[in-house]
Structure formats: structure tokens, C-alpha cells
Enzyme design. Structure first.
Site, PDB file in Angstrom:
ATOM      1  N   ASP A  14       0.805  -1.226   0.000  1.00  0.00           N
ATOM      2  CA  ASP A  14       0.000   0.000   0.000  1.00  0.00           C
ATOM      3  C   ASP A  14       0.835   1.273   0.000  1.00  0.00           C
ATOM      4  O   ASP A  14       0.428   2.310   0.538  1.00  0.00           O
ATOM      5  CB  ASP A  14      -0.966   0.016   1.209  1.00  0.00           C
ATOM      6  CG  ASP A  14      -1.886  -1.186   1.211  1.00  0.00           C
ATOM      7  OD1 ASP A  14      -2.208  -1.672   0.104  1.00  0.00           O
ATOM      8  OD2 ASP A  14      -2.271  -1.638   2.298  1.00  0.00           O
ATOM      9  N   LYS A  17       1.707   2.204  -5.084  1.00  0.00           N
ATOM     10  CA  LYS A  17       2.251   1.680  -6.348  1.00  0.00           C
ATOM     11  C   LYS A  17       1.334   1.983  -7.529  1.00  0.00           C
ATOM     12  O   LYS A  17       1.790   2.377  -8.599  1.00  0.00           O
ATOM     13  CB  LYS A  17       2.462   0.153  -6.235  1.00  0.00           C
ATOM     14  CG  LYS A  17       3.457  -0.238  -5.148  1.00  0.00           C
ATOM     15  CD  LYS A  17       3.536  -1.739  -4.977  1.00  0.00           C
ATOM     16  CE  LYS A  17       2.307  -2.360  -4.376  1.00  0.00           C
ATOM     17  NZ  LYS A  17       2.071  -2.029  -2.958  1.00  0.00           N
ATOM     18  N   GLY A  41      -4.514  -4.201  -3.884  1.00  0.00           N
ATOM     19  CA  GLY A  41      -5.528  -3.193  -4.171  1.00  0.00           C
ATOM     20  C   GLY A  41      -4.766  -1.937  -4.544  1.00  0.00           C
ATOM     21  O   GLY A  41      -4.159  -1.319  -3.674  1.00  0.00           O
ATOM     22  N   HIS A  42      -4.736  -1.608  -5.816  1.00  0.00           N
ATOM     23  CA  HIS A  42      -3.927  -0.483  -6.298  1.00  0.00           C
ATOM     24  C   HIS A  42      -4.854   0.651  -6.727  1.00  0.00           C
ATOM     25  O   HIS A  42      -5.662   0.496  -7.640  1.00  0.00           O
ATOM     26  CB  HIS A  42      -3.031  -0.933  -7.462  1.00  0.00           C
ATOM     27  CG  HIS A  42      -2.003  -1.951  -7.036  1.00  0.00           C
ATOM     28  ND1 HIS A  42      -1.117  -2.524  -7.903  1.00  0.00           N
ATOM     29  CD2 HIS A  42      -1.726  -2.472  -5.818  1.00  0.00           C
ATOM     30  CE1 HIS A  42      -0.332  -3.362  -7.229  1.00  0.00           C
ATOM     31  NE2 HIS A  42      -0.694  -3.356  -5.972  1.00  0.00           N
ATOM     32  N   GLN A 231       1.965  -5.973  -3.278  1.00  0.00           N
ATOM     33  CA  GLN A 231       2.404  -6.088  -1.875  1.00  0.00           C
ATOM     34  C   GLN A 231       3.692  -5.270  -1.681  1.00  0.00           C
ATOM     35  O   GLN A 231       3.892  -4.293  -2.355  1.00  0.00           O
ATOM     36  CB  GLN A 231       2.595  -7.554  -1.466  1.00  0.00           C
ATOM     37  CG  GLN A 231       1.300  -8.350  -1.361  1.00  0.00           C
ATOM     38  CD  GLN A 231       0.738  -8.787  -2.695  1.00  0.00           C
ATOM     39  OE1 GLN A 231       1.420  -9.417  -3.475  1.00  0.00           O
ATOM     40  NE2 GLN A 231      -0.499  -8.468  -2.957  1.00  0.00           N
TER      41      GLN A 231
HETATM   42  P1  GDP Z   1      -0.808   0.376  -3.525  1.00  0.00           P
HETATM   43  O1  GDP Z   1      -1.396  -0.920  -3.084  1.00  0.00           O
HETATM   44  O2  GDP Z   1       0.659   0.434  -3.278  1.00  0.00           O
HETATM   45  O3  GDP Z   1      -1.149   0.729  -4.938  1.00  0.00           O
HETATM   46  O4  GDP Z   1      -1.441   1.496  -2.577  1.00  0.00           O
HETATM   47  P2  GDP Z   1      -3.001   1.631  -2.187  1.00  0.00           P
HETATM   48  O5  GDP Z   1      -3.751   2.122  -3.367  1.00  0.00           O
HETATM   49  O6  GDP Z   1      -3.486   0.385  -1.533  1.00  0.00           O
HETATM   50  O7  GDP Z   1      -2.913   2.706  -1.034  1.00  0.00           O
HETATM   51  C1  GDP Z   1      -2.375   3.964  -1.232  1.00  0.00           C
HETATM   52  C2  GDP Z   1      -3.460   5.002  -0.904  1.00  0.00           C
HETATM   53  O8  GDP Z   1      -2.870   6.281  -0.819  1.00  0.00           O
HETATM   54  C3  GDP Z   1      -4.512   5.112  -1.967  1.00  0.00           C
HETATM   55  O9  GDP Z   1      -5.722   5.484  -1.373  1.00  0.00           O
HETATM   56  C4  GDP Z   1      -3.986   6.238  -2.858  1.00  0.00           C
HETATM   57  O10 GDP Z   1      -5.027   6.909  -3.544  1.00  0.00           O
HETATM   58  C5  GDP Z   1      -3.368   7.131  -1.839  1.00  0.00           C
HETATM   59  N1  GDP Z   1      -2.186   7.899  -2.268  1.00  0.00           N
HETATM   60  C6  GDP Z   1      -1.200   7.568  -3.138  1.00  0.00           C
HETATM   61  N2  GDP Z   1      -0.238   8.509  -3.152  1.00  0.00           N
HETATM   62  C7  GDP Z   1      -0.623   9.469  -2.259  1.00  0.00           C
HETATM   63  C8  GDP Z   1      -0.034  10.675  -1.801  1.00  0.00           C
HETATM   64  O11 GDP Z   1       1.065  11.075  -2.195  1.00  0.00           O
HETATM   65  N3  GDP Z   1      -0.736  11.384  -0.858  1.00  0.00           N
HETATM   66  C9  GDP Z   1      -1.941  10.973  -0.374  1.00  0.00           C
HETATM   67  N4  GDP Z   1      -2.531  11.721   0.544  1.00  0.00           N
HETATM   68  N5  GDP Z   1      -2.511   9.840  -0.789  1.00  0.00           N
HETATM   69  C10 GDP Z   1      -1.861   9.087  -1.709  1.00  0.00           C
HETATM   70  P1  IMO Z   2      -0.910  -4.142  -2.288  1.00  0.00           P
HETATM   71  O1  IMO Z   2      -0.463  -4.680  -3.618  1.00  0.00           O
HETATM   72  C1  IMO Z   2      -1.041  -4.590   2.033  1.00  0.00           C
HETATM   73  C2  IMO Z   2      -1.147  -8.666   3.616  1.00  0.00           C
HETATM   74  C3  IMO Z   2      -2.421  -9.129   4.288  1.00  0.00           C
HETATM   75  C4  IMO Z   2      -1.863 -10.133   5.276  1.00  0.00           C
HETATM   76  C5  IMO Z   2      -0.727 -10.771   4.494  1.00  0.00           C
HETATM   77  C6  IMO Z   2      -1.075 -12.063   3.799  1.00  0.00           C
HETATM   78  O2  IMO Z   2      -2.213  -3.427  -2.334  1.00  0.00           O
HETATM   79  O3  IMO Z   2       0.174  -3.377  -1.636  1.00  0.00           O
HETATM   80  P2  IMO Z   2      -2.602 -12.753   1.739  1.00  0.00           P
HETATM   81  O4  IMO Z   2      -3.967 -12.323   1.328  1.00  0.00           O
HETATM   82  O5  IMO Z   2      -1.548 -12.467   0.743  1.00  0.00           O
HETATM   83  O6  IMO Z   2      -2.593 -14.172   2.214  1.00  0.00           O
HETATM   84  O7  IMO Z   2      -2.270 -11.864   3.054  1.00  0.00           O
HETATM   85  O8  IMO Z   2      -0.329  -9.814   3.525  1.00  0.00           O
HETATM   86  N1  IMO Z   2      -1.331  -8.156   2.236  1.00  0.00           N
HETATM   87  C7  IMO Z   2      -1.258  -6.867   1.907  1.00  0.00           C
HETATM   88  N2  IMO Z   2      -1.087  -5.773   2.679  1.00  0.00           N
HETATM   89  N3  IMO Z   2      -1.126  -4.469   0.684  1.00  0.00           N
HETATM   90  C8  IMO Z   2      -1.269  -5.557  -0.101  1.00  0.00           C
HETATM   91  O9  IMO Z   2      -1.215  -5.478  -1.445  1.00  0.00           O
HETATM   92  C9  IMO Z   2      -1.374  -6.823   0.507  1.00  0.00           C
HETATM   93  N4  IMO Z   2      -1.545  -8.074   0.044  1.00  0.00           N
HETATM   94  C10 IMO Z   2      -1.505  -8.879   1.112  1.00  0.00           C
HETATM   95  O10 IMO Z   2      -3.077  -8.066   4.933  1.00  0.00           O
HETATM   96  O11 IMO Z   2      -1.309  -9.457   6.371  1.00  0.00           O
HETATM   97 MG    MG Z   3      -2.903  -1.598  -1.808  1.00  0.00          MG
END
Ligand code: GDP
Ligand code: IMO
Ligand code: MG
Length: 434
Positions: A14, A17, A41-42, A231
Site C-alpha cells: 500500500d 504503487k 488493491g492499487h 504487496q
Molecule cells: P498500492 O497498493 O501500493 O497501490 O497502494 P493503495 O492504493 O493500496 O494505497 C495507497 C493510498 O494512498 C490510496 O488510497 C492512494 O489513492 C493514496 N495515495 C497515493 N499517493 C498518495 C499521496 O502522495 N498522498 C496521499 N494523501 N494519498 C496518496
Molecule cells: P498491495 O499490492 C497490504 C497482507 C495481508 C496479510 C498478508 C497475507 O495493495 O500493496 P494474503 O492475502 O496475501 O494471504 O495476506 O499480507 N497483504 C497486503 N497488505 N497491501 C497488499 O497489497 C497486501 N496483500 C496482502 O493483509 O497481512
Molecule cells: Mg494496496
């Protein structure tokens, strides 16, 4: 000859990415996922519109870019179809530019049941899995029981499916977990299973390719490729905080096996980290803040899981973990996200070492889940100014620049981009891409 550049997470996932891949993909012909599944979840925000991708690479919003789901990914056809349909509502036709590797393994509905059964049987030691079936599907892959996407074209597909499902049901009954009434993403099992089969039929109309040949051919034609990690490094099955990890190689080496490219064909490695740390699910998190400061980060950063909606645990930036991740991945350029979230904190802490009893270490310790390691912090001044609408790095407050410089000096890799908001426009380059 071009090489595959890589963008991957350096923390516990998270890191942002999806957002950054969307921005970087302007400069690439192809974006490819190489591991993980719909546990990812991107999030992308484009002109105030929010999109969350689980399986489809984050280049999909650029019409003329090819997006590949590589052999190292595990695909749940049900979730992929849902994602394709939701993109269609946004006028994005994924059938034009989404390619799937034949060798990607399938997640069966019963893998998801098994995931829940294993978590149930672990009790307090549960991993906190996203329950998308990731662990059981990768287990079946390495145990040579798995079913690959390419099988959907062969007549024995249903028999393979049935044999594997029956095996899962036998294991589930041994685990003594009653799955009756258990729903998969809010859908009863039987309905999920029937839609799963419909989804495999739909996928037959997609480009299902020999991904490894396709990618190497593209490289030979000097096409540019960006590999998108899912991840984060600290969730890598090999090097993360085992057993509180996911089941794939999230590190850069995973690009080679997950796409079929030789190590010498990996180019730049962009490592992405938040300005602080978060983690969702169980497991060690040395800099975690179970206090109002952590709560403030969660509120300001809107730190709730993109896949499960769970609140993310929040804490200060951890340079022991970050240095470790940079080493494992051979990171050539760093990208910071969520810098804006730290505005308004009077004092900021950065963990530079861990302490256990009287010993101080900068090594990420093997026994982190057994022994008590406490962070050793450096304190830095905070800044008041909001960063969301900053036009350039030069305009940033001095204290923020000090924060950036401090990290660079500690980890010895420069930042190339800094993100100051969720929207694709809220990012600026601070150096040439290395
Ligand atoms: P990912 O899994 O690495 O793609 O990240 P996620 O989408 O799960 O979580 C990142 C969260 O931060 C999302 O809600 C994005 O919309 C948000 N986000 C990304 N970059 C920034 C930033 O620079 N500032 C803020 N405030 N939010 C951001
Ligand atoms: P992105 O790509 C954050 C965590 C889960 C759990 C562990 C194992 O959005 O960064 P799994 O479902 O793989 O068996 O879960 O890894 N986890 C993540 N945490 N971002 C993710 O993906 C994750 N994918 C799995 O919360 O602790
Ligand atoms: Mg994510």
C-alpha cells in the site's frame, strides 16, 4: 536492447504503487504484473475519480499501452471479470490491451474457502490474510496440484477442477471448519462457483499468450516495459516478516520468474515508500504507534485497506526495514508517497536502528517476532505547510527538504519523485530518473 524496469513496494504494501505506475506508464509501452493476485488493491485517482485495481496492471487507463498479467500472478477469474466489467462502465475496454499469460495459475473458489479454513485453524496466530485464496493457490502451484489458465482451452479442464476442489473439501473437513453460510465477497459459494465458470468462458476471448516469449520479443524490438510489483518487500515470502507475509516473491528477483526475463534484462529498479509506515494484517511492526499520533496518521492519510477496508496500522518511517528492502531489490531510485500526510506534525521521528537489551543493530533481525526490538529514533522538525498543491520541490518547506535529505543520507539512494496527493497530477520529479 531495452530492459525491464521495475517499480515495487519497499514496506508492507500500500505504498501507492498503483498511483505511481499510472504516472510512470506514460513513458512505457507495456506494464506487467509479475506476482501476487487480487490480494493487491492499487488505487488510481484521475480527475477526482477513484479506481481500485486488484489484478489488472495500473497502465490500463492509458489506451495505447499493453497490460500483461504475467505467469507469476495467480488469477481468480471471478474477480478479474468483475474488474473488467467495472472498467467497461468507465469506458475502458480491457479486451483491447490486456494480455494474460497461459502459465498464470488459477485461484479456485475452494482455494478461498481453504484460505479461510487455515486462518480459522490458526486462531490467534492468524496471518490476517485478505482471504483471496493466495496462500492455498501458491501452495498448490509448488505442490504441482495447480491449474494454469491455459487449461481452460483443453477438454480435461472440468475434471482437473473437480479433482482439485474435492481435495480441498477433504482438507477443509479435516480442519473442522464449517463453511456453510460462508460467503465469498458477499456471494454464496455455489453462486460464486457458477460465475467463476462463466468468467473462464469470458476470458477465452482475451489474448491468452505465451507471456515469456511475448515479453522477450518485445524487448528485442526495443519496446519499453515496466514491471509493477504488488504487496511490498516486507511481505515477501522469503525475506519478509515470516510467517506474517504473503505467498509470493515480491522482491525484484520475482520479476525474472514471474515474467520469464533473465536477470541481465532487468534495468532500473524504482522503490516506493511512504513518508511513514503502515501495515494491514498481523505481524511485527517495530515503529507502530498505538496512540493518538498513529490515529492522526490514519485519519489524515485515510489509511484503510483498498482490498478489505480494514484500518491500517500506522507508525514512523523505519530505515532499518527500508535499507534492508533497498539492498534486497537493488533499488536505483526512490519514490516517496504521502509526504503531504506529515504536514502539521510538530516533531517527526525516524527509526534508524533497533535496540534489544543493550545491543543496537541496523540489521533487520531474524527473531523479530520472538524478541522485543525497540526502535531507536532520530527526531526532526516538522513543517506546517500543506504539500498537496505544491508546484515544485523548490517551493517545499525547508523542514521537509531536511526530512528527505536525512533519509537519502541514511539509505544512500536518492529520491527521484515525491508524491503529495492521491491524484495522478500530485507528483513531482526531483531528479532525473536513474
Ligand atoms: P498500492 O497498493 O501500493 O497501490 O497502494 P493503495 O492504493 O493500496 O494505497 C495507497 C493510498 O494512498 C490510496 O488510497 C492512494 O489513492 C493514496 N495515495 C497515493 N499517493 C498518495 C499521496 O502522495 N498522498 C496521499 N494523501 N494519498 C496518496
Ligand atoms: P498491495 O499490492 C497490504 C497482507 C495481508 C496479510 C498478508 C497475507 O495493495 O500493496 P494474503 O492475502 O496475501 O494471504 O495476506 O499480507 N497483504 C497486503 N497488505 N497491501 C497488499 O497489497 C497486501 N496483500 C496482502 O493483509 O497481512
Ligand atoms: Mg494496496
Amino acid at each position: 536492447m531495452t530492459k525491464v524496469d521495475v517499480l515495487l513496494g519497499l514496506q508492507w504494501g500500500d505504498e501507492g504503487k498503483g498511483k505511481v505506475v499510472d504516472v510512470l506508464s506514460q513513458d512505457y509501452d507495456i506494464v506487467a504484473r509479475f506476482q501476487g493476485g487480487a490480494n493487491a488493491g492499487h488505487t488510481l485517482e484521475i480527475d477526482g475519480d477513484k479506481h481500485i485495481l486488484h489484478l489488472i496492471p495500473s497502465g490500463i487507463f492509458h489506451e495505447n499501452k499493453i497490460n500483461i498479467i504475467g505467469n507469476g500472478v495467480i488469477i481468480d477469474p471471478y474477480i478479474l471479470r468483475k474488474e473488467i466489467i467495472s472498467l467497461r462502465h468507465k469506458k475502458i475496454d480491457a479486451s483491447r490491451n490486456l494480455y494474460l499469460s497461459k502459465k498464470a495459475h488459477l485461484i479456485l473458489p475452494s482455494h478461498r474457502l481453504l484460505d479461510a479454513a487455515y486462518e480459522f485453524s490458526k486462531g490467534n496466530l492468524k496471518i490476517g490474510s485478505t482471504l483471496k485464496g493466495i496462500g492455498p493457490a501458491y501452495t498448490d502451484k509448488t505442490a504441482r496440484n495447480g491449474i494454469r489458465l491455459g487449461e481452460i482451452f483443453y477438454s480435461g479442464f472440468y475434471d482437473l477442477y473437480k479433482a482439485l476442489k474435492d481435495q480441498h473439501m477433504r482438507i477443509i473437513s479435516m480442519l473442522d471448519w464449517d463453511y456453510k453460510g460462508f460467503q465469498l465477497d458477499g456471494v454464496p459459494y455455489e453462486e460464486y462457483e457458477s460465475q467463476w465458470f462463466e468468467s473462464t468462458e469470458m476470458l477465452k476471448h482475451f489474448r491468452i499468450i505465451d507471456g515469456e516469449y511475448f515479453i522477450n520479443q518485445c524487448l528485442n524490438e526495443n519496446k519499453t516495459i515496466l514491471a509493477e510489483g504488488a504487496q511490498g518487500t516486507m511481505l515477501d515470502v522469503e525475506f519478509g516478516t515470516y510467517p506474517y507475509v504473503t505467498s509470493s516473491n515480491t522482491v525484484c528477483a520475482g520479476v525474472c520468474t514471474g515474467l520469464g526475463v533473465a536477470p541481465g534484462r532487468v534495468g532500473k529498479v524504482f522503490g516506493i515508500a511512504k513518508a511513514y509506515c503502515t501495515r494491514v494484517g498481523s505481524g511485527p511492526f517495530p515503529t507502530e504507534l498505538n496512540d493518538p499520533t498513529g490515529e492522526r496518521m490514519r485519519m489524515k492519510g485515510n489509511e484503510y485497506g483498498s482490498t478489505t477496508g480494514r484500518p491500517r496500522r500506522c507508525g514512523w518511517l523505519d530505515l532499518v526495514a527500508l535499507r534492508y528492502a533497498i539492498m534486497l531489490n537493488g533499488v536505483t531510485g526512490l519514490i516517496m508517497t504521502k509526504a503531504d500526510v506529515l504536514s502539521g506534525f510538530k516533531l517527526l521521528k525516524i527509526c534508524t536502528r533497533y535496540r534489544r537489551n543493550n545491543e543496537v543493530t541496523d540489521v533487520f533481525p531474524y527473531g523479530i517476532q520472538h524478541e522485543n526490538f525497540t526502535p531507536v529514533y532520530e527526531e526532526l522538525n516538522g513543517w506546517e505547510q500543506e504539500l498537496q498543491s505544491l508546484g515544485s520541490y523548490e517551493e517545499a518547506p525547508q523542514a521537509f527538504k531536511e526530512y528527505v535529505k536525512f533519509i537519502e543520507e541514511e539509505v544512500r539512494v536518492p529520491f527521484i519523485q515525491i508524491s503529495t496527493g492521491a491524484d495522478r497530477k500530485q507528483i513531482f520529479k526531483i531528479r532525473q530518473v536513474l
